[in-house]
Design a protein around this motif. Structure first.
Motif, PDB file in Angstrom:
ATOM      1  N   MET A   1      44.193  47.095  18.867  1.00 38.97           N
ATOM      2  CA  MET A   1      43.962  48.128  19.184  1.00 38.97           C
ATOM      3  C   MET A   1      44.744  48.258  20.672  1.00 38.97           C
ATOM      4  N   TYR A   2      45.094  49.058  21.526  1.00 34.07           N
ATOM      5  CA  TYR A   2      45.963  49.241  23.244  1.00 34.07           C
ATOM      6  C   TYR A   2      44.593  50.342  22.917  1.00 34.07           C
ATOM      7  N   VAL A   3      43.887  50.576  24.257  1.00 37.39           N
ATOM      8  CA  VAL A   3      43.141  50.765  24.752  1.00 37.39           C
ATOM      9  C   VAL A   3      42.971  51.102  25.962  1.00 37.39           C
ATOM     10  N   GLU A   4      43.749  52.920  26.627  1.00 39.83           N
ATOM     11  CA  GLU A   4      44.312  52.575  28.423  1.00 39.83           C
ATOM     12  C   GLU A   4      42.066  52.193  28.904  1.00 39.83           C
ATOM     13  N   TRP A   5      42.565  51.896  30.167  1.00 39.65           N
ATOM     14  CA  TRP A   5      40.918  51.917  31.164  1.00 39.65           C
ATOM     15  C   TRP A   5      40.621  52.626  30.947  1.00 39.65           C
ATOM     16  N   ARG A   6      41.234  53.700  31.860  1.00 41.58           N
ATOM     17  CA  ARG A   6      41.315  54.989  32.900  1.00 41.58           C
ATOM     18  C   ARG A   6      39.874  55.571  31.047  1.00 41.58           C
ATOM     19  N   ARG A   7      40.495  55.553  29.834  1.00 39.21           N
ATOM     20  CA  ARG A   7      39.531  55.973  28.288  1.00 39.21           C
ATOM     21  C   ARG A   7      38.838  54.826  28.819  1.00 39.21           C
ATOM     22  N   LEU A   8      38.462  54.249  28.620  1.00 34.03           N
ATOM     23  CA  LEU A   8      36.921  53.036  28.776  1.00 34.03           C
ATOM     24  C   LEU A   8      36.078  53.384  29.636  1.00 34.03           C
ATOM     25  N   ARG A  10      36.308  56.032  32.121  1.00 27.10           N
ATOM     26  CA  ARG A  10      36.256  57.556  32.072  1.00 27.10           C
ATOM     27  C   ARG A  10      34.505  58.036  33.179  1.00 27.10           C
ATOM     28  N   THR A  11      33.364  57.116  32.775  1.00 27.15           N
ATOM     29  CA  THR A  11      31.725  57.785  33.737  1.00 27.15           C
ATOM     30  C   THR A  11      31.845  56.027  34.365  1.00 27.15           C
ATOM     31  N   GLY A  12      33.203  55.305  34.464  1.00 30.74           N
ATOM     32  CA  GLY A  12      32.479  54.137  35.135  1.00 30.74           C
ATOM     33  C   GLY A  12      32.411  53.459  34.345  1.00 30.74           C
ATOM     34  N   LEU A  13      31.988  51.956  35.248  1.00 29.34           N
ATOM     35  CA  LEU A  13      31.776  50.637  34.917  1.00 29.34           C
ATOM     36  C   LEU A  13      30.954  50.178  33.601  1.00 29.34           C
ATOM     37  N   ARG A  14      29.212  50.384  34.224  1.00 30.03           N
ATOM     38  CA  ARG A  14      28.497  50.246  33.142  1.00 30.03           C
ATOM     39  C   ARG A  14      28.643  50.021  32.605  1.00 30.03           C
ATOM     40  N   ARG A  15      29.091  51.160  31.941  1.00 26.34           N
ATOM     41  CA  ARG A  15      29.151  50.985  29.944  1.00 26.34           C
ATOM     42  C   ARG A  15      29.488  50.548  29.469  1.00 26.34           C
ATOM     43  N   ILE A  55      38.132  47.242  41.779  1.00 23.49           N
ATOM     44  CA  ILE A  55      38.748  48.367  40.371  1.00 23.49           C
ATOM     45  C   ILE A  55      38.747  49.623  40.235  1.00 23.49           C
ATOM     46  N   THR A  56      37.056  49.974  41.719  1.00 21.21           N
ATOM     47  CA  THR A  56      36.717  51.291  40.747  1.00 21.21           C
ATOM     48  C   THR A  56      37.719  52.266  42.349  1.00 21.21           C
ATOM     49  N   ASP A  57      37.399  51.419  42.833  1.00 15.51           N
ATOM     50  CA  ASP A  57      39.071  51.970  44.420  1.00 15.51           C
ATOM     51  C   ASP A  57      40.336  52.404  43.301  1.00 15.51           C
ATOM     52  N   PHE A  58      40.288  51.424  42.752  1.00 17.86           N
ATOM     53  CA  PHE A  58      42.059  51.578  42.153  1.00 17.86           C
ATOM     54  C   PHE A  58      41.891  52.103  41.330  1.00 17.86           C
ATOM     55  N   ARG A  59      41.614  52.445  40.178  1.00 19.50           N
ATOM     56  CA  ARG A  59      41.613  53.522  39.217  1.00 19.50           C
ATOM     57  C   ARG A  59      40.727  54.951  39.630  1.00 19.50           C
ATOM     58  N   GLN A  60      40.259  54.555  40.618  1.00 23.16           N
ATOM     59  CA  GLN A  60      39.263  56.732  40.860  1.00 23.16           C
ATOM     60  C   GLN A  60      38.706  56.411  39.760  1.00 23.16           C
ATOM     61  N   THR A  61      38.006  55.311  39.662  1.00 24.25           N
ATOM     62  CA  THR A  61      36.902  56.374  38.288  1.00 24.25           C
ATOM     63  C   THR A  61      35.044  55.884  39.195  1.00 24.25           C
ATOM     64  N   THR A  66      26.984  49.359  41.434  1.00 24.68           N
ATOM     65  CA  THR A  66      25.737  48.358  41.576  1.00 24.68           C
ATOM     66  C   THR A  66      24.816  48.267  40.170  1.00 24.68           C
ATOM     67  N   GLU A  67      25.311  49.454  39.251  1.00 23.44           N
ATOM     68  CA  GLU A  67      24.691  50.039  37.924  1.00 23.44           C
ATOM     69  C   GLU A  67      25.139  48.701  37.289  1.00 23.44           C
ATOM     70  N   ALA A  68      27.152  49.131  37.114  1.00 21.34           N
ATOM     71  CA  ALA A  68      27.836  47.626  36.349  1.00 21.34           C
ATOM     72  C   ALA A  68      27.810  46.406  36.866  1.00 21.34           C
ATOM     73  N   VAL A  69      27.351  46.097  38.260  1.00 23.86           N
ATOM     74  CA  VAL A  69      27.080  44.242  38.573  1.00 23.86           C
ATOM     75  C   VAL A  69      26.380  43.955  37.622  1.00 23.86           C
ATOM     76  N   ALA A  70      25.022  44.997  37.954  1.00 20.05           N
ATOM     77  CA  ALA A  70      23.720  44.410  37.422  1.00 20.05           C
ATOM     78  C   ALA A  70      23.784  43.643  35.694  1.00 20.05           C
ATOM     79  N   ALA A  71      25.035  45.033  35.383  1.00 17.29           N
ATOM     80  CA  ALA A  71      25.082  44.803  33.167  1.00 17.29           C
ATOM     81  C   ALA A  71      26.008  43.672  33.609  1.00 17.29           C
ATOM     82  N   ARG A  72      26.864  43.336  34.141  1.00 15.26           N
ATOM     83  CA  ARG A  72      27.184  42.180  34.332  1.00 15.26           C
ATOM     84  C   ARG A  72      26.542  40.711  34.317  1.00 15.26           C
TER      85      ARG A  72
END
Length: 197
Positions: A1-8, A10-15, A55-61, A66-72
């Motif tokens: 399945m091909y899923v665009e990053w912008r869809r994955l 859309r609310t940021g990177l943490r989820r 990534i956040t800057d490039f994809r404009q999400t 900070t929360e995404a790094v903690a989750a990673r």
């Protein structure tokens, strides 16, 4: 399945980071190949912050770096907990690409040296000078033998067809034959640290 990053994302990177936890917890054998960045499971907080900020800057999400790094960082506990095995390959270029400043890279490369001592982790580096029977590929991960994920600029490709997973496994095997391990890999990482001066 091909899923665009912008869809994955859309609310940021943490989820997205958190969404991998069940997969990581149930996977016993990880095969991870990265040609462009240090694999997420091996990243330091500073390196992950630098990368996810770009990534956040490039994809404009939405910016939840900070929360995404903690989750990673939290999901990286699989390196030390449970019954998991990790075969990880990086191209030597990964050691040289500057994500963040020299201090961030020195910390990240030093972390790779310490990760190599974990009993569940095999870290190989494919040297620039290796005789190759497989060209450098896009980043991909194989989870057990049931699922592979390929990372493209615009999307994640989830592969579940056995014949395709087998091709990624064959590619991983060929790349692993070109890699160096142990003291030789440590030397390449140490030289990359020295080159930061």
């Amino acid at each position: 399945m091909y899923v665009e990053w912008r869809r994955l994302q859309r609310t940021g990177l943490r989820r997205l980071q958190e969404s991998y936890v069940p997969l990581f917890e149930r996977t016993r054998a990880f095969r991870i190949y990265c040609s462009n960045v240090v694999p997420g499971l091996l990243q330091t907080p500073a390196y992950a912050t630098a990368l996810l900020t770009e990534i956040t800057d490039f994809r404009q999400t939405p910016n939840d770096v900070t929360e995404a790094v903690a989750a990673r960082m939290d999901r990286a506990r699989v390196l030390r907990e449970g019954d998991h095995r990790f075969a990880i390959l990086v191209e030597e270029a990964v050691l040289r690409y500057r994500i963040g400043d020299a201090g961030v890279m020195a910390g990240q490369l030093g972390h790779l040296l310490s990760i190599m001592s974990l009993p569940a982790v095999s870290l190989g580096v494919v040297p620039f000078t290796a005789a190759r029977h497989m060209w450098p590929l896009e980043t991909f991960s194989i989870y057990d033998s049931a699922h592979a994920q390929v990372e493209l600029l615009t999307a994640a490709v989830n592969v579940t067809a056995p014949s395709e997973i087998e091709q990624y496994a064959r590619a991983f095997e060929r790349l692993s034959e070109a890699a160096v391990y142990g003291a030789t890999a440590r030397t390449l990482i140490t030289k990359a640290i020295e080159a930061l001066d």
